[in-house]
Design a protein around this motif. Structure first.
Motif, short mmCIF file in Angstrom:
data_model
loop_
_atom_site.label_atom_id
_atom_site.label_comp_id
_atom_site.label_asym_id
_atom_site.label_seq_id
_atom_site.Cartn_x
_atom_site.Cartn_y
_atom_site.Cartn_z
N ASN A 226 10.75 82.53 59.42
CA ASN A 226 10.31 83.54 59.38
C ASN A 226 9.69 84.60 58.99
O ASN A 226 9.59 85.29 57.81
N ILE A 227 8.50 84.44 59.77
CA ILE A 227 7.32 85.41 59.06
C ILE A 227 6.31 85.92 60.32
O ILE A 227 6.66 85.33 61.50
N ASP A 228 6.45 87.33 60.37
CA ASP A 228 5.01 87.76 61.09
C ASP A 228 3.97 87.43 60.76
O ASP A 228 3.46 88.03 59.61
N ILE A 229 3.18 87.18 61.74
CA ILE A 229 1.71 87.10 61.76
C ILE A 229 1.24 87.88 63.05
O ILE A 229 0.93 87.45 64.13
N VAL A 230 0.65 88.94 62.37
CA VAL A 230 0.19 90.44 62.81
C VAL A 230 -2.00 90.13 63.52
O VAL A 230 -1.97 90.25 62.10
N ASP A 231 -2.30 90.94 63.83
CA ASP A 231 -3.09 91.38 64.13
C ASP A 231 -3.57 93.01 64.10
O ASP A 231 -1.93 93.29 64.08
N ALA A 259 1.03 87.76 66.64
CA ALA A 259 1.09 89.14 68.04
C ALA A 259 -0.08 90.10 68.19
O ALA A 259 -0.56 89.55 66.61
N GLY A 260 -0.36 90.45 68.97
CA GLY A 260 -1.56 91.30 68.79
C GLY A 260 -3.50 90.96 68.82
O GLY A 260 -4.42 91.41 68.98
N PHE A 261 -3.42 89.56 68.82
CA PHE A 261 -4.48 89.26 68.59
C PHE A 261 -5.73 88.87 69.63
O PHE A 261 -7.30 88.84 69.28
N LYS A 262 -5.37 89.29 70.87
CA LYS A 262 -6.10 89.70 71.76
C LYS A 262 -7.61 91.06 71.28
O LYS A 262 -8.22 91.56 71.74
N ASN A 289 -1.58 88.02 72.77
CA ASN A 289 -2.72 88.01 72.20
C ASN A 289 -4.00 86.89 73.60
O ASN A 289 -3.15 87.00 74.15
N GLY A 290 -5.03 86.35 72.41
CA GLY A 290 -6.01 85.86 74.04
C GLY A 290 -7.44 86.56 74.35
O GLY A 290 -7.85 88.06 73.36
N GLY A 291 -7.92 87.03 75.33
CA GLY A 291 -8.89 87.40 75.28
C GLY A 291 -10.30 86.38 76.50
O GLY A 291 -9.99 85.26 76.31
N ALA A 292 -11.41 87.42 76.82
CA ALA A 292 -11.52 86.55 77.48
C ALA A 292 -13.00 85.67 76.87
O ALA A 292 -13.74 84.87 77.77
N GLY A 293 -12.85 85.38 75.40
CA GLY A 293 -14.29 84.64 74.98
C GLY A 293 -13.76 82.90 75.63
O GLY A 293 -14.89 81.97 74.90
#
Length: 510
Positions: A226-231, A259-262, A289-293
């Motif tokens: 029950n926690i949000d973990i966000v960028d 959420a948002g770690f892209k 989340n995600g990315g090209a790295g």
């Protein structure tokens, strides 16, 4: 008989609780704004999309299951005073104002709440909890180098520290408390990931290793709820993921949103090969989340180096809008995804969205049932399949078996890129051994292909049009020809939740 071939993939009254209970292509005329959808109260209004999408390319605009329709997810806090209570046997023994991170050093002999000047979850030197402790995290914005979580080896006292004896966390629960529909949120600060989390993540879970790098003792039976973990747009560097898992046995994430770690080209969850037991995602939302790295993904779970039965289990969860990478990527020896919703997006012009929805490149055991898989035009350099299995390796050192039953696959475009490569449900390695069962699934929006493998639908399938399903992806006229054993298994209730299947109707929804 199933056809298998290697297909090139390029071509949110003052109550609190301990837990929270794109655009598409041109569309035919539709009703006015759709009412909230609930699988328990009837179907959404009828539509008139027609059946000529394969000829005209006029697909409906992609819809997302209304977030307010069934399961309401508690909202992340935007204010509040950080407070963490350490509870043992139902009694609060200490209260902290920070989670851990880099704020000062803990004192020796503090396992019973003797040092509240620093947060309980910091990396060395001293232990601040015992097996069975529960930490209740109250609604606030937890953002800063001292507001990150490290769960790993720490020394109980000076003697242990001098002797190099470090205790590994066992049976620890970190539980967000909801108050008036708001729950705590851990936010990436401008300083980014802390030294306590090796600069890799906002939450780092670790076992104890020997000099050779082998796990001596894993962090065992850890639960985060029950926690949000966000960028954040102004957040600093995140080395690898929102949550980094390196040496855990039986880890549970429940009612968590990552959420948002892209924004920093990082995974939502990253698990190394040093884990064992079951990594459970239950009622979890993974978003953007995600990315090209790497590329990076909403979730990337590696195979266990030590546990031939290591299981990645996803239940009643929603993974969506990953960037560049996959909604779920699993190299685990056993992958089970049930009662979940995996949805891609339509890439903006000249960009790429996600690649695959569920990527299981090393095969092993895969069970996927009662899930909704939604793909759209994901862009150039992306991929067209919803599920992959055994497309990179086919090692006989692991057990093999594929079961894909009672899922709904929806394509909101004929092609996934500018070159006219088709969307299709399955990409199954031609050398993948073991029994394969694809049965009782529903397919919407897919067009016939000259490639036989892309036409794979399995047995007892229903190929439907968009007018044949409602906005919760349920067939309007259920076909009760599925396996009776599916009744009572986990079905999906959006946002993140579940209910029991009531019938053996084809597809993911009753």
């Amino acid at each position: 008989m199933l056809l298998f071939a290697l297909v090139l993939a390029g071509c949110g009254g003052s109550q609190s609780s301990d837990a929270g209970a794109g655009p598409g292509e041109a569309a035919a005329p539709t009703p006015a704004a759709s009412a909230p959808v609930s699988s328990q109260v009837g179907y959404s209004p009828a539509t008139q999309y027609g059946t000529d999408q394969c000829a005209t390319g006029n697909y409906p605009a992609q819809w997302t299951w209304n977030p307010a329709s069934i399961q309401k997810q508690d909202a992340p806090a935007t204010s509040g005073t950080p407070r963490i209570e350490q509870v043992r046997n139902g009694v609060v023994i200490a209260t902290y104002t920070s989670l851990g991170g880099d704020k000062g050093y803990s004192k020796p002999n503090s396992a019973d709440g003797g040092d509240t000047a620093v947060g309980p979850f910091r990396r060395q030197p001293y232990l601040q909890y015992r097996s069975g402790d529960v930490f209740k995290v109250y609604p606030a914005v937890y953002s800063g180098r001292d507001m990150q979580i490290y769960l790993g080896p720490n020394a109980a006292n000076d003697a242990d520290y001098s002797a190099g004896v470090f205790s590994v966390p066992e049976n620890i629960t970190i539980r967000g408390v909801s108050v008036d529909g708001v729950r705590p949120v851990i936010v990436n600060p401008a300083t980014g990931a802390s030294n306590a989390t090796y600069g890799q993540s906002l939450v780092y879970i670790e076992g104890r290793f020997d000099a050779s790098g082998a796990v001596v003792k894993p962090a065992t039976n850890i639960t985060i709820e029950n926690i949000d973990i966000v960028d954040a747009a102004g957040g600093g560097n995140i080395g690898k993921a929102g949550i980094y898992v390196n040496g855990a046995k039986d880890l549970t994430l429940r009612r968590v949103r990552i959420a948002g770690f892209k924004q920093h080209s990082a995974n939502g969850i990253f698990a190394t090969g040093n884990n064992s037991g079951t990594l459970l995602l239950e009622n979890v939302e993974l978003d953007s989340n995600g990315g090209a790295g790497g590329p990076e993904h909403n979730a990337y779970i590696n195979a266990s180096k030590t546990d031939p039965g290591f299981t990645f289990l996803v239940r009643g969860s929603w993974s969506h809008d990953s960037f560049y990478g996959h909604e779920l990527k699993s190299r685990a020896q056993r992958t089970v995804v049930e009662g979940s919703y995996l949805s891609g997006q339509r890439a903006a012009a000249g960009t790429q969205a996600e690649a695959y929805l569920l990527d299981v490149p090393d095969g092993g055991i895969l069970e996927a049932r009662n899930n909704i898989f939604v793909k759209n035009r994901s862009g150039n350099q992306s991929n067209g399949a919803s599920i992959t299995f055994g497309v990179e390796s086919a090692s006989t050192s692991r057990a093999w078996g594929l079961t894909v039953e009672h899922n709904t696959f929806v394509a909101f475009s004929r092609y996934y890129d500018d070159a006219g490569h088709e969307l299709y449900p399955f990409f199954i390695g031609g050398q993948a051994p073991g029994a394969k069962r694809i049965d009782a699934n529903v397919y919407v929006g897919y067009c016939p292909s000259s490639n036989a493998a892309k036409n794979e639908r399995g047995s007892n399938a229903a190929v439907l049009g968009f007018d044949d399903i409602d906005l919760s992806f349920r067939p309007r006229s259920p076909q009760l020809t599925g396996n009776g054993s599916i009744v009572g298994t986990l079905s999906y209730e959006h946002l993140a939740g579940g209910s029991a299947r009531r019938t053996n109707a084809l597809g993911a929804k009753d």
